[in-house]
Motif scaffolding. Structure first.
Motif, PDB file in Angstrom:
ATOM      1  N   ILE A 181      10.865 -18.717  29.832  1.00 50.32           N
ATOM      2  CA  ILE A 181      11.353 -17.343  29.941  1.00 50.32           C
ATOM      3  C   ILE A 181      10.193 -16.382  29.710  1.00 50.32           C
ATOM      4  N   TRP A 213       9.226 -13.575  28.205  1.00 53.18           N
ATOM      5  CA  TRP A 213       9.863 -12.699  27.218  1.00 53.18           C
ATOM      6  C   TRP A 213       9.438 -11.242  27.360  1.00 53.18           C
ATOM      7  N   VAL A 220      12.017  -9.577  29.365  1.00 52.60           N
ATOM      8  CA  VAL A 220      13.206  -9.258  28.570  1.00 52.60           C
ATOM      9  C   VAL A 220      12.929  -8.012  27.718  1.00 52.60           C
TER      10      VAL A 220
END
Length: 359
Positions: A270, A272, A275
């Motif tokens: 992922i 990050w 995000v």
């Protein structure tokens, strides 16, 4: 001297170097001629980095390597996170559901076209194809820089992709107002300033370029262009998450990038910082931060992104770009033609279809 302090000091020479280049780029970008032609600090930072990197930088590359690498990796991610302060979720409401759908369709179709043509037609490696596709379909140099860590692209691959964004984004900011006036004169297609703003924001590469193109038509066109463009920027985070998952599930045989990925047992990595980008944009939507603080944070973000670009330029060898040849430019040309022609068709047809169904 404590070991921790000694270790930290290794980063200082490189940080000073990229900081000086970034500061110079930001100052140059504020000069009237460059401002008029929408040549931003990120573009100038990478150009300055390339000039220094291919002239005097090799003499002190060893001493500055730690700081330059840190800027290219860590500062880049932090810059992308702070980039979320440029927009709010309320921006979406100003372009409407149809405007968001136009952005999404343009993004997906442009990136899909890059995937389809990059390797099969132009014989490019996958990393360069993905970076050119990301830069063309989302938000130019910022998208290239955000995508590079996900695909583990080399410095010269990212620089080639950024170069294509500079070339065709600059061409677009002059071409779009000309097309608008030509259409206005001949009344070929119905296009208000609002519609032109969404067209420009959904298809032009960089935020500054979209604003410049909109401003050449009118204030309302410029306001709509920047909102449509920032909604498109917001799509960067889900794009990176999907791309990361796709890369893990589709390793390329013989690729260093995907040999590493294969060893992680198909675990999705992922990004990050993507995000974090959405989280910052969401928090910014609450309007809890004082405006002077947001303004200061955006200035810091501009510096961090410029430092990352300068570091990228320093580690890019002109010989590597030259060896890439005409093929990356050819792919970027096809994508630019699609953004203008295909993007125009999407902008004309989608509102018409939505009107049929009362959307």
């Amino acid at each position: 001297m404590p070991e921790a302090l000694r270790s930290s000091l290794r980063y200082l020479p490189g940080l000073i170097l990229v900081g000086a280049l970034a500061f110079a780029a930001i100052e140059l970008a504020n000069t009237p001629w460059l401002k008029t032609h929408s040549i931003g600090a990120l573009t100038l930072a990478i150009l300055l980095g390339i000039v220094v990197g291919n002239t005097i930088y090799p003499r002190f590359a060893v001493q500055t390597a730690h700081g330059v690498t840190f800027s290219k990796q860590k500062l880049l991610r932090l810059g992308i996170i702070l980039y979320g302060l440029h927009l709010t979720f309320q921006d979406i409401g100003q372009v409407g559901v149809v405007g968001v759908a136009i952005d999404a369709i343009v993004l997906c179709s442009t990136f899909g076209l890059a995937l389809l043509l990059g390797k099969r037609v132009f014989g490019l490696d996958r990393e360069t194809t993905l970076l050119i596709g990301a830069g063309s379909s989302i938000c130019g140099a910022a998208a290239v820089m955000a995508t590079a860590p996900v695909v583990r692209g080399r410095a010269e691959q990212a620089t080639v992709a950024v170069s294509t964004v500079v070339v065709f984004g600059t061409l677009g900011l002059f071409l779009y107002p000309m097309l608008y006036r030509w259409n206005l004169q001949h009344a070929l297609l119905p296009m208000s300033e609002h519609a032109f703003g969404i067209f420009a924001g959904s298809t032009i590469h960089e935020v500054a370029q979209a604003v410049a193109a909109g401003s050449a038509v009118g204030t309302h066109a410029a306001d709509t262009a920047v909102i449509a463009k920032m909604v498109r920027v917001m799509m960067l985070a889900p794009f990176l998450l999907i791309l990361s998952a796709w890369m893990q599930r589709n390793p390329e045989q013989g690729s260093e990038t995907h040999n590493k990925a294969a060893g992680s047992a198909k675990r999705v990595v992922i990004p990050w910082f993507a995000v974090g980008f959405v989280a910052v944009a969401g928090f910014n939507s609450l309007d809890l931060l004082p405006h002077p603080l947001v303004s200061t944070a955006l200035d810091i973000d501009a510096l961090l992104m410029a430092m990352a670009m300068a570091a990228l330029g320093l580690t890019t060898h002109v010989s590597a770009i030259r060896s890439a040849g005409i093929r990356p430019l050819a792919l970027a040309t096809v994508l630019f033609v699609w953004l203008v022609a295909g993007g125009l068709a999407i902008n004309q047809l989608l509102p018409w279809f939505a009107g049929l169904f009362g959307a």
